[in-house]
Design an enzyme around this catalytic site. Structure first.
Site, PDB file in Angstrom:
ATOM      1  N   GLU A   1      44.205  39.830  34.612  1.00 14.44           N
ATOM      2  CA  GLU A   1      44.510  41.262  34.484  1.00 14.44           C
ATOM      3  C   GLU A   1      45.481  41.489  33.331  1.00 14.44           C
ATOM      4  O   GLU A   1      46.550  42.099  33.505  1.00 14.44           O
ATOM      5  CB  GLU A   1      45.051  41.823  35.798  1.00 14.44           C
ATOM      6  CG  GLU A   1      44.002  41.784  36.907  1.00 14.44           C
ATOM      7  CD  GLU A   1      44.398  42.517  38.185  1.00 14.44           C
ATOM      8  OE1 GLU A   1      45.597  42.764  38.380  1.00 14.44           O
ATOM      9  OE2 GLU A   1      43.506  42.866  38.980  1.00 14.44           O
TER      10      GLU A   1
ATOM     11  N   GLU B   1      37.217  40.854  41.184  1.00 12.56           N
ATOM     12  CA  GLU B   1      38.106  41.188  42.295  1.00 12.56           C
ATOM     13  C   GLU B   1      37.711  42.537  42.872  1.00 12.56           C
ATOM     14  O   GLU B   1      37.502  43.498  42.143  1.00 12.56           O
ATOM     15  CB  GLU B   1      39.574  41.343  41.835  1.00 12.56           C
ATOM     16  CG  GLU B   1      40.280  40.084  41.416  1.00 12.56           C
ATOM     17  CD  GLU B   1      41.753  40.352  41.087  1.00 12.56           C
ATOM     18  OE1 GLU B   1      42.294  41.388  41.559  1.00 12.56           O
ATOM     19  OE2 GLU B   1      42.339  39.555  40.354  1.00 12.56           O
TER      20      GLU B   1
END
Lengths: 607, 607, 607
Positions: free
Chosen positions: B142, B299
């Protein structure tokens, strides 16, 4: 019965002092707290003392039969100190250095500040320790009120020492904090910092320990001053004013009781309809922090305060009502902040015993009338509270942790949940002790522990013992969830209490704003529900969800064990809902039936 | 079809690992992302490596037939690194230094951090590059989630280099930023700073370029790690998890696709009634960022997350619904954060495939059932999406700039406007591609570009080409207003699109809160209207304002050019209003008629 | 009559300048303010001047018959200055250093900045002092708009000098600030700091003096530039643009009038229904700050601004209405920010005389029409306002202090209270002068002074003189409460005005949100009531509380003294309630009866 106030004569010219003596006698004042903010006048330059004015004030009080609770005067350091030593100024979470210009601008862990403060404490103890007016020492003032959380390098150093003592090894700390996540594993003690502002959620274990450390750090200051005083005046009792109140969450006073010779408390009424019950709640807790012994109401207000958004004055009668509620909960002293309302400074709109309007005022007349009433109550001093049959368990750590970020919802309010159950008990006319969690449960027939979020193994066993003994436990949502390191108990919620309650919750179901859920009983949950997926054999369903995703599922359950029982309330059903549960349980728990004196909850019964 | 999760075994004792293998097999897990937050354990001291535990985990996974997407583990540096090098910590807009204690506490432009991160990347590539379990590299994690905006001196230096490359000369930069105003003319490159907190509104051009630079700076980190990996393991595909989602505005992923071997994405459901359509919107965009090729859902959550104000769990069925919606939009992998819900740390209330309650839980049973369904879907893997006939144009820069300060109103919400039109298309049963603005419009019959605020000359020409080709453009308020430097196109709004639309707007008319305006069609505008003062010849008025200051004036217009047309909607008429426009246009734009399969919008049709 | 705008030709290419001249002539523009943000172009490197472009512009304007109000160009320093001297950047209350990148990023007290600014001022004065187009100097721009409060060490040093001058001795300062409380006694001048962020409420006296100091510090900058200009061009009048407006609270312009040769003002319309009356209020005050002489409307907007949350454009007709309202209140000049709406920069969405849409626009047509109307109004220039019979007293210090923290409620709004009474007077058709408190009350029959919170002894005597002279005073709640040091007048509220009003208030009774109180007249108080406990002999009760805790108690009172009277309104009864009081008093106060021209308040009468 003690009656008085903080007395700050240095704010006024000398001629006012004599007027003060006259009015104090008229009101029946027999004690004042003195010198709380006098450091700058007592030590006008480093190491240079000026006690003359204070000598004069104490003598004057003594001549007028008024005793003195003498402050150590360390609460607010003088301007010269922070100019010489800016390194004592606290730092906020983002590194901002707080400036002088208000009060309490010192790091609790600063060795430099500590040194100056203890020298002042010693000087005062030596000068006034044997003065006949002196009846008690008032250590500093509202310790930690504004400087509890300091994120400075001094704090970092002290935090590491505290952690070394708590954990012994880094392995233990790494395990407790779960540092395997997010690559936070510590390899050396000096890598550890206070939980300063970070890019996202900070480690929960680190936060919790920093909260504990911060509460302990101001207590350490209390201990340091106390050691100086006790060495010089071993026979003079000492206290410090706690702030056991809804607006002070972060000091665990349950760990402070042993450090004072008697408990003192400051409490300010909350405005609005819950004010009176809120006052009763915290006074009740204070009495139990004092372990049933008489305590000292060190500060409250004759009328308005100045620090809320809106500060309404007290209505006629409320001055007496509030003071006597404290007395009813064990206070043997009724004192105010402050004697004479200030003309200037940050608290000029905080009411006093002598208001801006002067002695020819309703407030002062009420003050005089209360003085007379307190004289009549002299016989009740020194009495100890009679234990109630119901305990409402209060846990500072559950308050801290249940309100943490990164939770199922930001809407949880531990204090509101406790107050809701307290009010429900008052409504039902049931006497209750608001009990610090560490106190013994042995003598209570019912242990009511709402949102008891942090449950270490020892606490779990203590609650199980209650039920095994044939007594009763009642607890509510989000209880039992974590251990003493804010680590979740695995296997389903309510974690540590799952076996006791006979309930397994798979998921918390917090509610979006404006989407309340009804229970079959009519109770309404507004922020929290839970999906109970399993009940142990024989567990009764007392109430169930009536709408929403959980419609039909159990909401309130009870597991009987012999004569004992364990009840679980999985939603925030508020005061009305709580009363319903109490009434249901009262059918076979006699201690939950209202006292005949209570007139259906319209009168609070205190024994 | 890939199925799995982030796997963080270092959070658990070894005996749990074996239980994990058994449950992964039961669920059909065939891939895990590993090592994302393991730096502190892999490199416990600078330059000292400990791979033993990871060797063991990877071997165990391989023995159980589970492939590994191995992280470079650089997402969160260990405590020793920031103690040695506090100069890698990011600084906020006001100069606050962010502390370690969470994650991602590093400056994207720090040469010191880069050096440590690449050494780790290299060590992992060398050790595991040929392990048979390895199927992909997971670069960092991320990127930019918490450290995108760093205002440090490192950032200042890198920003200047970026600007020199972009503009070549200071004259060009001064012109682009309009520095003639407010005396901001730069005479030397080193006078330029990041747009740190200033006394009032900061330069819009400087802000926009700093946003672009910041997005590029984290991409540069991706490129740097990728270069190390590609040099050592040229045959192992690499990816990094994008965050194509409503809560991540400031990274222009459309410029990242070329830097990964396959696109991966993280997406978390928004609570409330728009959650499902919002998920569909971003999944659709992800598929088009991947240029129609299969992508990897790296995710999402089996149930609740932990970082919103209120985090409700998923309802029964939503786990499957959400996963398959991603698959329907082209995902060939369904992965979760994370395999086993954490016991401690900042994300302990984030759901996992194995929840706190354990495997005997609804969540895990749903996980197992989904695994079976995904096995049945194996035939659809590797399929490419069929292009829709309607494109909904998505432009990160228009999102950034339309929400800038010092605008006609602070109430504009680019993402909400896009979602309103997307939902209106779903309601009408029309298939649509959410298309990055840089992608070709050639094959779309309708190009719908709401609030396309930033329109450089090239984009204007591309939209004009659509209409010239006999196809259709629909756009809405505040579009076409500025060029690539956030400089207003002169001559009347909608600026660059004025000729195409045949509309001249003299003034924007934002609405005060609580003062909505109705259109003749019944549509309602709540934050924005415009005063259209001129229509080109032949422009039709499809709808007009019915009340307010603009009553009677045109609100929705359409200009036909041969078979093509250009439609302008000058107000924020929301989902219902948008559907009305779509239905009106559908009368002669066949592509806007609902698909027969769509069952009146109750089913989303994806091909 | 002067007509024009800020003119920023440096934002535009040269060919636009010629278009500008043509359009200015078409509109009747006869003056522009020039060079306000030109420093970076005039002095591209330290000490290197480039006047060529400005020569050209001024000559061009002169050729076209347009006069120049030439700025000293010091408002916004160039990038090179803050790179060389970061020590001129202001610091916020928490120590944050403000960055360049916007405008006005300089400490008013920086000697370094002052030096550079005066060199520029001198260079401009020497070069253009005798240019025939020059009609006035425009000193800096909106002094203190963004940099008024600087908490830097430069500010600390200058604050101490200011305090030494004000108080002479530390004893006087300690007494004024009430430093005996909270241990704040100062023993040396260099212990004093600006009231930086502190652990809790900062000293009120220190805050008030820092506000005065900050207002004076920017005025000192005005004086310093003025001294340079007057030395070189003694015959050229100079001004600076005040910001007499609801959104600029903290500059006491009443102390600035003597420093300019004519008063100038910037005013921007507030959106919503109170916009017009608000404009009238501040224009009225500006006229009285100018002591009845004509003044210069230096900036307002042709349509929308860009810095509020929502910035609606002006409706048709409002451009003329607003301009003429200023003229009616004494403006002899109507100028706008700015001539041509910017294409880039922080104010690109701020309207101009030539909007983004160009000259073929409603705005420009309205601009041209207004130019013609202003030509017709030439005969009224140079006229002085006729004094009204009613004064509405305006006091910047009461505005500052009444809104302080640690007050009975945070809900007080001085400006809203003043505007409510102003609107009530307009409703009743009564002409009024909004009068700076320091101006003479001698010629007013009614002195209306709502929330006149700060009442030094001299002001008390001036108000008492009004009544003694047979004239009338009306004041409202929280008036008379404190002296010039924000120290409460003792003996009961309204303190200094207790004798004049014949009223003693014991306690303020602020209201909780959502708990309004009705008066017998039907007026409604929403945030404030007072408990009046004593009335002097003969004081009439005009209205009383009808519900709440004060039911039956006096709310509005009047004390007659000969022909004079003193009226007290103890609650926030808003516009409607105020009108009721005015009408009641009008029965025997002729000056409070509406003007026949006023058409029942639907027309504002200005003479």
């Amino acid at each position: 019965m003690r009656y008085g106030a903080d007395y700050n004569p240095e704010q006024w010219p000398r001629d006012v002092w004599h007027d003060d003596m006259r009015l104090m006698r008229e009101a029946g004042v027999n004690i004042v707290s003195l010198g709380i903010f006098s450091w700058a006048l007592l030590e006008p330059r480093p190491g240079v003392w000026d006690f003359a004015w204070l000598d004069e004030v104490i003598d004057l009080l003594h001549e007028n039969g008024i005793d003195v609770d003498l402050a150590t005067a360390t609460a607010s350091p003088p301007p010269w100190l922070t100019r010489l030593h800016p390194e004592v100024l606290p730092q906020t979470i983002d590194g901002t250095v707080l400036s002088p210009g208000a009060r309490q601008h010192w790091r609790p862990t600063s060795p430099v500040f500590r040194d100056y403060a203890l020298r002042l404490t010693q000087a005062l103890a030596e000068r006034y320790g044997s003065h006949p007016a002196l009846v008690a020492w008032h250590v500093s003032n509202e310790l930690g009120c504004h400087n509890l959380y300091d994120f400075s390098d001094d704090a970092a150093r002290a935090f590491r020492v505290w952690l070394q003592k708590r954990y012994g090894s880094l392995d233990a700390l790494n395990d407790a904090w779960g540092t395997a996540f997010w690559s936070q594993h510590y390899g050396a003690w000096d890598e550890i910092l206070p939980p300063r502002v970070a890019p996202t959620q900070r480690n929960p274990g680190q936060q919790l320990d920093f909260e504990r450390f911060s509460s302990d750090a101001v207590r350490d200051h209390l201990r340091a001053e106390a050691a100086v005083l006790r060495a010089i005046t071993p026979d003079v009792p000492l206290t410090t004013n706690f702030m056991v109140a809804q607006n002070v969450r972060d000091i665990d006073y349950a760990t402070w009781t042993g450090d004072v010779d008697f408990v003192s408390n400051d409490h300010y009424l909350r405005p609005g309809e819950l004010g009176r019950d809120d006052l009763s709640f915290w006074a009740n807790l204070t009495g139990n922090l004092a372990e049933g012994r008489p305590w000292f109401l060190m500060e409250h207000a004759t009328s308005a305060v100045n620090w809320r958004e809106v500060n309404p004055p007290k209505r006629s009668g409320e001055l007496v009502r509030d003071a006597l509620t404290h007395v009813a909960h064990g206070a043997d002293a009724v004192c105010y902040f402050q004697w004479r309302q200030s003309r200037a400074g940050g608290e000029r709109y905080h009411s006093g015993m002598v208001p801006h309007a002067g002695a020819d005022s309703r407030v002062f007349r009420d003050v005089v009338a209360l003085g007379a009433q307190l004289r009549d109550l002299a016989p009740v001093t020194e009495s100890r509270r009679e234990r109630a049959r119901v305990a409402l368990v209060f846990d500072y750590e559950s308050w801290w942790v249940s309100g943490r970020d990164s939770h199922p919802t930001d809407a949880l309010q531990y204090d509101a949940e406790l107050l809701a159950w307290y009010r429900a008990l008052l409504d039902a006319g049931v006497r209750v002790d608001v009990l610090p969690v560490a106190a013994s449960f042995d003598d209570y027939e019912v242990v009511l522990a709402p949102m008891l979020h942090v449950v270490p193994d020892t606490l779990r066993r203590r609650l199980e013992d209650v039920v095994r003994d044939g007594r009763h436990v009642v607890t509510t949502y989000f209880s039992g969830t974590v251990d003493e390191h804010d680590r979740v108990w695995l296997g389903g919620y309510p974690g540590a209490l799952r076996d006791l309650l006979g309930v397994t919750v798979e998921e918390f179901v917090p509610l979006l704003a404006g989407e309340p859920v009804r229970l079959a009983s009519g109770a309404v949950a507004t922020t929290w529900t839970e999906r109970i997926v399993r009940l142990a054999e024989g567990v009764e369903v007392l109430d169930s969800y009536a709408d929403g995703d959980l419609a039909g599922a159990p909401a309130v359950t009870r597991r009987r064990v012999g004569d004992g029982s364990a009840t679980y309330v999985s939603a925030d059903i508020a005061r009305a809902g709580a009363r319903g549960v109490i009434e249901t349980l009262a059918a076979d728990v006699e201690a939950l039936r209202g006292d005949a004196l209570s007139a259906g909850g319209r009168v609070e019964v205190i024994v």
